[in-house]
Design an enzyme around this catalytic site. Sequence first.
Site, mmCIF file in Angstrom:
data_model
loop_
_atom_site.group_PDB
_atom_site.id
_atom_site.type_symbol
_atom_site.label_atom_id
_atom_site.label_comp_id
_atom_site.label_asym_id
_atom_site.label_seq_id
_atom_site.Cartn_x
_atom_site.Cartn_y
_atom_site.Cartn_z
ATOM 1 N N GLY A 136 12.208 1.614 -4.637
ATOM 2 C CA GLY A 136 12.770 2.966 -4.600
ATOM 3 C C GLY A 136 12.970 3.503 -5.997
ATOM 4 N N CYS A 158 10.974 -5.068 -5.429
ATOM 5 C CA CYS A 158 11.333 -4.172 -6.527
ATOM 6 C C CYS A 158 12.789 -3.724 -6.392
ATOM 7 C CB CYS A 158 10.356 -3.004 -6.577
ATOM 8 S SG CYS A 158 10.389 -2.147 -8.151
ATOM 9 N N TYR A 159 13.046 -2.437 -6.125
ATOM 10 C CA TYR A 159 14.451 -2.016 -5.970
ATOM 11 C C TYR A 159 15.134 -2.841 -4.880
ATOM 12 C CZ TYR A 159 18.674 0.638 -5.293
ATOM 13 O OH TYR A 159 19.998 0.977 -5.209
ATOM 14 N N HIS A 178 4.786 -5.608 -6.621
ATOM 15 C CA HIS A 178 4.462 -4.978 -5.337
ATOM 16 C C HIS A 178 3.291 -5.674 -4.638
ATOM 17 C CE1 HIS A 178 7.085 -1.470 -5.657
ATOM 18 N NE2 HIS A 178 6.923 -1.626 -6.962
ATOM 19 N N GLU A 209 2.212 -5.129 -1.725
ATOM 20 C CA GLU A 209 1.512 -4.225 -0.795
ATOM 21 C C GLU A 209 0.378 -3.454 -1.465
ATOM 22 O OE1 GLU A 209 4.604 -4.156 -1.607
ATOM 23 O OE2 GLU A 209 5.147 -2.237 -2.487
ATOM 24 N N ASP A 260 -7.127 12.703 16.183
ATOM 25 C CA ASP A 260 -5.966 12.323 16.977
ATOM 26 C C ASP A 260 -6.084 12.791 18.434
ATOM 27 O OD1 ASP A 260 -5.100 11.315 14.586
ATOM 28 O OD2 ASP A 260 -3.770 13.000 14.142
ATOM 29 N N LYS A 313 -2.723 6.394 10.871
ATOM 30 C CA LYS A 313 -4.049 6.999 11.045
ATOM 31 C C LYS A 313 -5.158 5.941 11.134
ATOM 32 C CE LYS A 313 -6.149 11.041 11.069
ATOM 33 N NZ LYS A 313 -5.626 12.259 11.733
#
Length: 524
Positions: free
Chosen positions: A58, A85-86, A180, A182, A238, A380
């Site tokens: 964050g 992280c944060y 990170h 990710e 969608d 998505k």
Amino acid sequence: MTGLHDDKILILDFGSQYTQLIARRVREAGVYCEIYPWDIDIERIREFGAKGFILSGGPESTLDDAKPEVPLVLFELGLPILGICYGMQAMAQQLGGRVENVGKSEFGYARVRARGHTALLRDIQDEVNDEGHGLLDVWMSHGDRVAELPTGFKLMASTESAPIAGIADEERKIYGLQFHPEVTHTKQGVAIYQRFLHQICGCGSEWNPHNIVEASIAEVRARVGDGHVILGLSGGVDSSVVAALLHEAIDDQLCCIFVDNGLLRYREGDHVMEQFAEHMGVNVIRIDAEDRFLDKLEGLTDPEDKRKAIGNLFIEIFEEEARKHNDADFLAQGTIYPDVIESAGATTGKAHLIKSHHNVGGLPADMRLKLVEPLRELFKDEVRRVGVELGLPHDMVYRHPFPGPGLGVRILGEVRKEYADTLRLADDIFINELRAHDLYDRVSQAFVVFLPVKSVGVTGDGRRYNYVVSLRAVETIDFMTARWADLPYDFLDHVSRRIMNEIEAIARVVYDISGKPPGTIEWE
Ligand code: XMP
């Protein structure tokens, strides 16, 4: 039952730009997860039934007074936690450690040395150094750092600028990473998430397109019973996936309404009908409303007025049609998980990024219909995989996004049929050539824009005085920022020649080299 939601992870969001990326990594590992804001009601956390928690990064600092905190209930539940992280810093501070700011930020690649042989990082490494320590190439992005370990924790990783870059309390299965995992630049990121999810939290990997389709079909059948459903089919990804899913689940209890507003791409209406009505046997009613839209748009030049006119008329027509189906009990919608997160963020006032445009302006307020939203839990990329699983053609499922107001915002100023017809031809040439040259999937969005100004040209012996179009192609991850696509000159030359040779009304082709920001992707 497949137990699709049996093993799930709760991600608490501290406002990182990477939070949705964390969720996608978790889902890609076959585990269902949801994102809640960090200050969500603790009862919601208890009820969720997670097998483990992930705390995002964050923008805040734990050294500020008004800092976001980790809800204490997490430490009481005794389930595994991974703070990033944060998320790690907040956890470290609350559990008795210390965070400091030495005035040095670190952004970008870093090399981390794994320490302490923890269950999280054991044998996960990019290289081993001469002393036998595992080394990881990772992505860092932080200002503060942990300076003292919290009680009961051991050191799990370090870098030169962040001597405490990873912490672990193996007994309580609480882990923290300063970097990170990710982000794809962290090469072993996927392995680290898999380790946390499968080994440490004990989650299986039930979350995959096949199981999602099976479970969604069962859910839709249970909800709808022998009721009737109407769906506004736009031809976009969608609504197409919703149509395919509902058709599979409830067959002719589904009725799709496809409003052709005259602002669609070349032969798009016919393609939608071919795919759904003829090919798949879906019940689709096509409403040809080109004249009504063009009438409404006459004289309108302001982009926002045009958007409003198109959105309102769409709702009006859709409602007229829906009323004819007074046996309908449900309205299906292609809402996807990022919409759910964004609108939740919008209600709590915590969304960092709020999209300013919506496809058709929302639901009519007096609709008595109940909602069916089978994609509400999906990102998505998951919607696309589900589409493929349901047998929709790859080209349709991996199409570039197309704005709700369609060519209405790609014809600058007043919209006229003549302009739309010309633009459709040019756009079709550009898109087909991108596909033929294997460039379509390399760009995130590509289209042609019509400029209602005339320019002089020369053809053979004659002088030409006609319209200008611009080619637009961008590369982007999130559509919030974008770079213009560096398409080969030869290719641009070929497209430009084809457009000017084949379309009488176009005298000049230009290529848009504006980035976002300061430009936007669309011209209006
Ligand atoms: P901009 O032009 O804002 O576009 O950089 C970002 C993305 O949003 C799409 N877009 C829209 N989509 N209704 C939509 O449904 C709209 O009014 C609209 N305006 C822009 C655009 O195509 C791009 O993908």
